[in-house]
Design a protein around this motif. Structure first.
Motif, short mmCIF file in Angstrom:
data_model
loop_
_atom_site.label_atom_id
_atom_site.label_comp_id
_atom_site.label_asym_id
_atom_site.label_seq_id
_atom_site.Cartn_x
_atom_site.Cartn_y
_atom_site.Cartn_z
N THR A 59 -1.58 -22.49 -25.50
CA THR A 59 -0.25 -21.88 -25.54
C THR A 59 -0.15 -20.82 -26.63
OG1 THR A 59 0.57 -23.62 -26.99
CG2 THR A 59 0.87 -23.94 -24.62
N GLU A 60 -1.28 -20.30 -27.08
CA GLU A 60 -1.28 -19.25 -28.10
C GLU A 60 -1.62 -17.92 -27.46
OE1 GLU A 60 -4.07 -20.73 -30.96
OE2 GLU A 60 -2.50 -21.77 -32.06
N TYR A 61 -1.06 -16.86 -28.06
CA TYR A 61 -1.26 -15.51 -27.54
C TYR A 61 -1.60 -14.57 -28.69
CZ TYR A 61 1.13 -17.65 -23.65
OH TYR A 61 1.48 -18.49 -22.63
N TRP A 62 -2.34 -13.53 -28.38
CA TRP A 62 -2.73 -12.52 -29.35
C TRP A 62 -2.39 -11.14 -28.80
CZ3 TRP A 62 -5.17 -17.01 -28.45
CH2 TRP A 62 -5.59 -17.77 -29.54
N PHE A 63 -2.27 -10.17 -29.71
CA PHE A 63 -2.11 -8.78 -29.30
C PHE A 63 -3.43 -8.08 -29.57
CE2 PHE A 63 -1.20 -4.31 -29.75
CZ PHE A 63 -0.44 -4.09 -28.60
N GLU A 72 -3.05 -11.04 -24.96
CA GLU A 72 -4.16 -11.80 -24.40
C GLU A 72 -4.02 -13.28 -24.74
OE1 GLU A 72 -7.67 -8.48 -24.86
OE2 GLU A 72 -7.59 -10.10 -26.32
N GLY A 73 -4.66 -14.11 -23.93
CA GLY A 73 -4.76 -15.53 -24.20
C GLY A 73 -6.01 -15.82 -25.02
N PRO A 74 -6.39 -17.07 -25.12
CA PRO A 74 -7.53 -17.46 -25.95
C PRO A 74 -8.86 -16.82 -25.52
CG PRO A 74 -6.34 -19.40 -25.17
CD PRO A 74 -5.71 -18.20 -24.54
N GLU A 75 -8.99 -16.46 -24.26
CA GLU A 75 -10.25 -15.90 -23.77
C GLU A 75 -10.33 -14.39 -23.95
OE1 GLU A 75 -8.22 -17.74 -21.57
OE2 GLU A 75 -9.17 -19.59 -22.21
N GLY A 76 -9.49 -13.80 -24.73
CA GLY A 76 -9.46 -12.34 -24.90
C GLY A 76 -10.57 -11.83 -25.80
N CYS A 77 -10.34 -10.68 -26.36
CA CYS A 77 -11.30 -10.02 -27.24
C CYS A 77 -11.54 -10.83 -28.51
CB CYS A 77 -10.79 -8.62 -27.59
SG CYS A 77 -10.74 -7.51 -26.16
N ARG A 78 -12.51 -10.36 -29.30
CA ARG A 78 -12.82 -11.02 -30.58
C ARG A 78 -11.58 -11.01 -31.48
NH1 ARG A 78 -16.58 -8.74 -34.11
NH2 ARG A 78 -15.44 -6.82 -33.83
N ASN A 79 -11.44 -12.04 -32.30
CA ASN A 79 -10.29 -12.14 -33.20
C ASN A 79 -10.21 -10.95 -34.15
OD1 ASN A 79 -9.28 -14.44 -32.08
ND2 ASN A 79 -10.21 -15.81 -33.57
N ALA A 80 -11.33 -10.35 -34.51
CA ALA A 80 -11.33 -9.19 -35.41
C ALA A 80 -10.61 -7.99 -34.78
CB ALA A 80 -12.75 -8.81 -35.78
N GLU A 81 -10.42 -8.02 -33.47
CA GLU A 81 -9.81 -6.91 -32.76
C GLU A 81 -8.38 -7.21 -32.31
OE1 GLU A 81 -12.49 -6.21 -29.53
OE2 GLU A 81 -14.11 -5.61 -30.85
N ARG A 82 -7.80 -8.31 -32.83
CA ARG A 82 -6.47 -8.66 -32.36
C ARG A 82 -5.63 -9.29 -33.46
NH1 ARG A 82 -7.74 -13.19 -27.77
NH2 ARG A 82 -8.55 -14.71 -29.21
N LEU A 83 -4.31 -9.27 -33.22
CA LEU A 83 -3.34 -9.85 -34.14
C LEU A 83 -2.85 -11.16 -33.55
CD1 LEU A 83 -1.23 -6.65 -34.84
CD2 LEU A 83 -3.00 -7.62 -36.30
N GLU A 126 6.43 -12.81 -28.52
CA GLU A 126 6.12 -12.55 -29.93
C GLU A 126 4.87 -11.69 -30.06
OE1 GLU A 126 6.71 -15.88 -32.94
OE2 GLU A 126 6.59 -16.97 -31.03
N ALA A 127 3.85 -12.00 -29.28
CA ALA A 127 2.61 -11.21 -29.32
C ALA A 127 2.86 -9.77 -28.90
CB ALA A 127 1.55 -11.86 -28.42
#
Length: 64
Positions: free
Chosen positions: A6-10, A18-29, A37-38
């Protein structure tokens, strides 16, 4: 933080939420608790930067 399902990143590369399967964490907030919110991540960054730029405790240029 909540369960990763249930977490999201920009993503800063693709400018999308994106959801958990998105890009590397270094490339997202994030993570953020909701997609909404994302989606506001860049607005939130801008708001915080504005606050910090005008905070005399953190800005030597504003001192007398």
């Amino acid at each position: 933080m909540s369960d990763s399902a249930t977490e999201y990143w920009f993503c800063l590369t693709h400018h999308r939420v994106e959801g958990p399967e998105g890009c590397r964490n270094a490339e997202r907030l994030g993570p953020y608790a909701t997609e909404a919110e994302a989606a506001r991540a860049l607005d939130k960054v801008e708001e915080r930067n504005e606050q910090w730029d005008n905070d005399p405790r953190w800005n030597d240029d504003l001192e007398d």
